[in-house]
Each structure stands twice: as structure tokens, then as C-alpha cells.
Scaffold this motif. Sequence first.
Motif, mmCIF file in Angstrom:
data_model
loop_
_atom_site.group_PDB
_atom_site.id
_atom_site.type_symbol
_atom_site.label_atom_id
_atom_site.label_comp_id
_atom_site.label_asym_id
_atom_site.label_seq_id
_atom_site.Cartn_x
_atom_site.Cartn_y
_atom_site.Cartn_z
ATOM 1 N N ASN A 1 7.636 -33.291 60.123
ATOM 2 C CA ASN A 1 8.606 -33.277 61.220
ATOM 3 C C ASN A 1 7.963 -32.820 62.532
ATOM 4 O OD1 ASN A 1 10.754 -34.263 59.744
ATOM 5 N ND2 ASN A 1 11.448 -32.239 59.120
ATOM 6 N N ARG A 2 7.065 -31.826 62.463
ATOM 7 C CA ARG A 2 6.356 -31.377 63.672
ATOM 8 C C ARG A 2 5.464 -32.496 64.220
ATOM 9 N NH1 ARG A 2 5.787 -26.604 60.847
ATOM 10 N NH2 ARG A 2 3.699 -27.172 60.185
ATOM 11 N N ALA A 3 4.768 -33.186 63.318
ATOM 12 C CA ALA A 3 3.881 -34.270 63.751
ATOM 13 C C ALA A 3 4.681 -35.405 64.396
ATOM 14 C CB ALA A 3 3.067 -34.793 62.568
ATOM 15 N N LEU A 4 5.834 -35.739 63.816
ATOM 16 C CA LEU A 4 6.683 -36.770 64.413
ATOM 17 C C LEU A 4 7.186 -36.334 65.783
ATOM 18 C CD1 LEU A 4 8.733 -37.973 61.315
ATOM 19 C CD2 LEU A 4 7.215 -39.370 62.715
ATOM 20 N N SER A 5 7.561 -35.084 65.895
ATOM 21 C CA SER A 5 8.026 -34.559 67.178
ATOM 22 C C SER A 5 6.912 -34.622 68.221
ATOM 23 C CB SER A 5 8.511 -33.119 66.998
ATOM 24 O OG SER A 5 8.916 -32.571 68.217
ATOM 25 N N ASP A 6 5.708 -34.246 67.825
ATOM 26 C CA ASP A 6 4.559 -34.318 68.740
ATOM 27 C C ASP A 6 4.302 -35.757 69.182
ATOM 28 O OD1 ASP A 6 4.243 -31.589 68.501
ATOM 29 O OD2 ASP A 6 2.516 -31.720 67.119
ATOM 30 N N ARG B 1 4.583 -39.888 73.350
ATOM 31 C CA ARG B 1 5.090 -41.210 73.762
ATOM 32 C C ARG B 1 5.898 -41.084 75.057
ATOM 33 N NH1 ARG B 1 4.911 -46.785 73.415
ATOM 34 N NH2 ARG B 1 6.999 -47.598 73.359
ATOM 35 N N GLU B 2 6.767 -40.075 75.112
ATOM 36 C CA GLU B 2 7.575 -39.854 76.313
ATOM 37 C C GLU B 2 6.705 -39.493 77.516
ATOM 38 O OE1 GLU B 2 10.469 -36.911 75.230
ATOM 39 O OE2 GLU B 2 11.490 -38.262 73.851
ATOM 40 N N ARG C 1 3.327 -46.777 66.617
ATOM 41 C CA ARG C 1 4.205 -47.293 65.546
ATOM 42 C C ARG C 1 3.574 -47.081 64.167
ATOM 43 N NH1 ARG C 1 5.004 -51.856 69.527
ATOM 44 N NH2 ARG C 1 6.948 -51.300 70.552
ATOM 45 N N GLU C 2 2.283 -47.314 64.059
ATOM 46 C CA GLU C 2 1.602 -47.126 62.772
ATOM 47 C C GLU C 2 1.613 -45.657 62.354
ATOM 48 O OE1 GLU C 2 -2.235 -48.908 63.258
ATOM 49 O OE2 GLU C 2 -1.414 -50.943 63.313
ATOM 50 N N ALA C 3 1.402 -44.764 63.310
ATOM 51 C CA ALA C 3 1.415 -43.332 62.998
ATOM 52 C C ALA C 3 2.806 -42.899 62.557
ATOM 53 C CB ALA C 3 0.967 -42.527 64.218
ATOM 54 N N CYS C 4 3.835 -43.410 63.217
ATOM 55 C CA CYS C 4 5.209 -43.072 62.819
ATOM 56 C C CYS C 4 5.514 -43.591 61.418
ATOM 57 C CB CYS C 4 6.205 -43.643 63.819
ATOM 58 S SG CYS C 4 6.273 -42.728 65.369
ATOM 59 N N LYS C 5 5.073 -44.802 61.120
ATOM 60 C CA LYS C 5 5.318 -45.361 59.786
ATOM 61 C C LYS C 5 4.645 -44.519 58.698
ATOM 62 C CE LYS C 5 5.944 -50.182 61.055
ATOM 63 N NZ LYS C 5 5.371 -51.537 60.999
ATOM 64 N N ARG C 6 3.418 -44.078 58.973
ATOM 65 C CA ARG C 6 2.715 -43.248 57.984
ATOM 66 C C ARG C 6 3.447 -41.937 57.747
ATOM 67 N NH1 ARG C 6 -1.769 -44.726 60.907
ATOM 68 N NH2 ARG C 6 -1.870 -42.682 61.888
#
Length: 84
Positions: A33-38, A43-44, A58-63
Motif C-alpha cells: 500500500n505504501r509503494a502504491l501510494s508513492d 505520477r501526480e 502501469r506495469e509497476a501498479c499491476k505488479r
Amino acid sequence: MEKAFLLAAGAVEIVRKVFRPGVDCTGDIEGVNRALSDLREDREAGLYSSELGKQEYREACKRLDGDPDRRDLPGTVEHVVDPA
């Protein structure tokens, strides 16, 4: 009485719950969850603005946000069917 019961219910499957003990994955989940938030913050901030950057994002989010097969997670309850 027993004979009547077995005639009525003898062919019915018996289902019982079996708890499979597992491990605590809370730390791993928090890390993801921290990595996704980062990633979202990056991205923002415009760090993934190029076409290649968008693809990498997108690839990092999918992983990180993959959907594992929930039946194989530790600590789950499964229904076991005993043959009648």
C-alpha cells in the motif's frame, strides 16, 4: 427411526469447515500500500509523463496490485465435502 433418516438424508453430502492456519501478512500488505501510494504521488508530480513513463507506471501498479488466488492465501477457511 435410523433407517428412515438414512433413507431421507443418506445421499446428502456432508460439508464441514476446516480452518487452515496461516501467517500474518499485515506488514507485506502495508508495504504494498505504501509503494502504491508513492507511485501515485510520483505520477501526480509528473514523474511518469512520457509514454515510456506511463507504461512503466502501469506495469509497476499491476505488479503491486495483483489479484492472487484467494483460495491459496494462508489462514483461510475452506469448505470440505465428505462423500456420503
